[in-house]
Every structure is written in structure tokens, then in C-alpha cells.
Design a protein around this motif. Sequence first.
Motif, PDB file in Angstrom:
ATOM      1  N   ILE A  39       0.866  -1.173   0.000  1.00 57.54           N
ATOM      2  CA  ILE A  39       0.000   0.000   0.000  1.00 57.54           C
ATOM      3  C   ILE A  39       0.907   1.229   0.000  1.00 57.54           C
ATOM      4  O   ILE A  39       1.780   1.352   0.862  1.00 57.54           O
ATOM      5  N   ALA A  40       0.708   2.114  -0.978  1.00 53.88           N
ATOM      6  CA  ALA A  40       1.504   3.343  -1.058  1.00 53.88           C
ATOM      7  C   ALA A  40       0.784   4.442  -0.285  1.00 53.88           C
ATOM      8  O   ALA A  40      -0.357   4.791  -0.593  1.00 53.88           O
ATOM      9  N   LEU A  41       1.455   4.959   0.740  1.00 57.15           N
ATOM     10  CA  LEU A  41       0.894   6.026   1.562  1.00 57.15           C
ATOM     11  C   LEU A  41       1.742   7.282   1.450  1.00 57.15           C
ATOM     12  O   LEU A  41       2.928   7.223   1.128  1.00 57.15           O
ATOM     13  N   SER A  42       1.127   8.388   1.772  1.00 56.29           N
ATOM     14  CA  SER A  42       1.837   9.638   1.997  1.00 56.29           C
ATOM     15  C   SER A  42       1.567   9.983   3.457  1.00 56.29           C
ATOM     16  O   SER A  42       0.405  10.090   3.864  1.00 56.29           O
ATOM     17  N   GLY A  45       3.375  14.205   4.016  1.00 58.64           N
ATOM     18  CA  GLY A  45       4.075  14.619   2.810  1.00 58.64           C
ATOM     19  C   GLY A  45       5.195  13.712   2.344  1.00 58.64           C
ATOM     20  O   GLY A  45       5.789  13.943   1.299  1.00 58.64           O
ATOM     21  N   LYS A  46       5.500  12.648   3.097  1.00 59.46           N
ATOM     22  CA  LYS A  46       6.568  11.723   2.700  1.00 59.46           C
ATOM     23  C   LYS A  46       5.958  10.403   2.240  1.00 59.46           C
ATOM     24  O   LYS A  46       5.095   9.838   2.901  1.00 59.46           O
ATOM     25  N   ARG A  47       6.423   9.899   1.098  1.00 55.44           N
ATOM     26  CA  ARG A  47       5.925   8.624   0.577  1.00 55.44           C
ATOM     27  C   ARG A  47       6.458   7.472   1.431  1.00 55.44           C
ATOM     28  O   ARG A  47       7.648   7.400   1.738  1.00 55.44           O
ATOM     29  N   VAL A  48       5.542   6.579   1.773  1.00 56.92           N
ATOM     30  CA  VAL A  48       5.885   5.382   2.548  1.00 56.92           C
ATOM     31  C   VAL A  48       5.187   4.204   1.877  1.00 56.92           C
ATOM     32  O   VAL A  48       3.969   4.215   1.705  1.00 56.92           O
ATOM     33  N   VAL A  64      -2.389  11.657   6.315  1.00 58.16           N
ATOM     34  CA  VAL A  64      -2.112  10.397   5.618  1.00 58.16           C
ATOM     35  C   VAL A  64      -3.058  10.260   4.435  1.00 58.16           C
ATOM     36  O   VAL A  64      -4.256  10.480   4.551  1.00 58.16           O
ATOM     37  N   GLY A  65      -2.490   9.898   3.297  1.00 58.90           N
ATOM     38  CA  GLY A  65      -3.270   9.637   2.102  1.00 58.90           C
ATOM     39  C   GLY A  65      -2.796   8.351   1.457  1.00 58.90           C
ATOM     40  O   GLY A  65      -1.690   7.883   1.713  1.00 58.90           O
ATOM     41  N   CYS A  66      -3.649   7.774   0.630  1.00 58.33           N
ATOM     42  CA  CYS A  66      -3.350   6.487  -0.005  1.00 58.33           C
ATOM     43  C   CYS A  66      -3.466   6.618  -1.514  1.00 58.33           C
ATOM     44  O   CYS A  66      -4.358   7.294  -2.023  1.00 58.33           O
ATOM     45  N   LYS A  67      -2.561   5.939  -2.229  1.00 60.14           N
ATOM     46  CA  LYS A  67      -2.603   5.876  -3.691  1.00 60.14           C
ATOM     47  C   LYS A  67      -2.561   4.399  -4.070  1.00 60.14           C
ATOM     48  O   LYS A  67      -1.571   3.711  -3.824  1.00 60.14           O
ATOM     49  N   LEU A  68      -3.646   3.899  -4.631  1.00 59.25           N
ATOM     50  CA  LEU A  68      -3.739   2.483  -4.988  1.00 59.25           C
ATOM     51  C   LEU A  68      -3.190   2.231  -6.384  1.00 59.25           C
ATOM     52  O   LEU A  68      -3.151   3.130  -7.222  1.00 59.25           O
ATOM     53  N   ASP A  69      -2.827   0.986  -6.630  1.00 58.15           N
ATOM     54  CA  ASP A  69      -2.334   0.596  -7.955  1.00 58.15           C
ATOM     55  C   ASP A  69      -3.445  -0.102  -8.749  1.00 58.15           C
ATOM     56  O   ASP A  69      -3.264  -1.177  -9.271  1.00 58.15           O
ATOM     57  N   HIS A  70      -4.611   0.528  -8.815  1.00 53.32           N
ATOM     58  CA  HIS A  70      -5.749   0.067  -9.606  1.00 53.32           C
ATOM     59  C   HIS A  70      -6.428  -1.185  -9.066  1.00 53.32           C
ATOM     60  O   HIS A  70      -7.138  -1.859  -9.795  1.00 53.32           O
TER      61      HIS A  70
END
Length: 138
Positions: A39-42, A45-48, A64-70
Motif C-alpha cells: 500500500i503506497a501512503l503519503s 508529505g513523505k511517501r511510505v 495520511v493519504g493512499c494511492k492504490l495501484d488500480h
Amino acid sequence: EDESALRAWCVSVATIERDGPFSDFTGYDRSIIALDHPIALSVDGKRVDVAPLAPLKFAGEAAVGCKLDHRPAHDLNVMTRRDRCAHSVAIQAGLITISIICDERALRRANVSCTIATLTGTPLTVVVRFAIPVEPLA
């Protein structure tokens, strides 16, 4: 009785279905454990990148925010109110052990159930252990 005793700790499983921010839980400490894929989180402001079965602990007030891979992601969440509880997460050979230390008020109404879940064909057992500290928490 103080209703906040019911919200001193929480353990849950969630499905993240889309990109977006996490809720603000100021005053809580949180851990997230990816259950099926990274799971890609911010976080502030730092990507984790949270690898499967590698816990990430962060403050509930962090941005905290999340960016999914579809594809949806499944995670295990642990939250403890830092003025009443503390927690840790340990993972070994498919066993997730969550240790929660709380004051007596937080444990008085604690109901714990254990579920064995199968995610991506791998059985996981989740165990939640509780303890009351010898000295009061901060």
C-alpha cells in the motif's frame, strides 16, 4: 460511566477501494498492516510503501493519504488513545500478535473476538493480548 472507555482502542480490518485521505484521529496512535499487497501512503508529505505484513505505526493526527495501484487493498488497523493505552504489533509465521496496554477503565468493557481470515490463500491468525500497566500511563 465515561463513554470514552469504549473508544480507548480499536482493532479492525478494512478494504481500501480508492485513493484518498485517511480520517484524522488526533490523540490516537495507529498501526496499519497491509494484508495482501503493498500500500503506497503519503504520511505528512513523505511517501511510505507499506509492504505486506510489515506494520507501519504513525500518529493519528498525521496527514495520511493512499494511492492504490488500480486494485483494492486490505489492511489490519490498530488504534489506541495515547492518554489511555499503548500498543505494539509483532508478526511471525502467519501470526499477528497485537499487544495493548490500557488503564483499567479502557479494559472494563473490552470485548475481544478472534477471527481466522484467509487472504490471497494465506491463513492468518490474529491474537489480541491485553495488560494493565503497573504505573499509570502518561
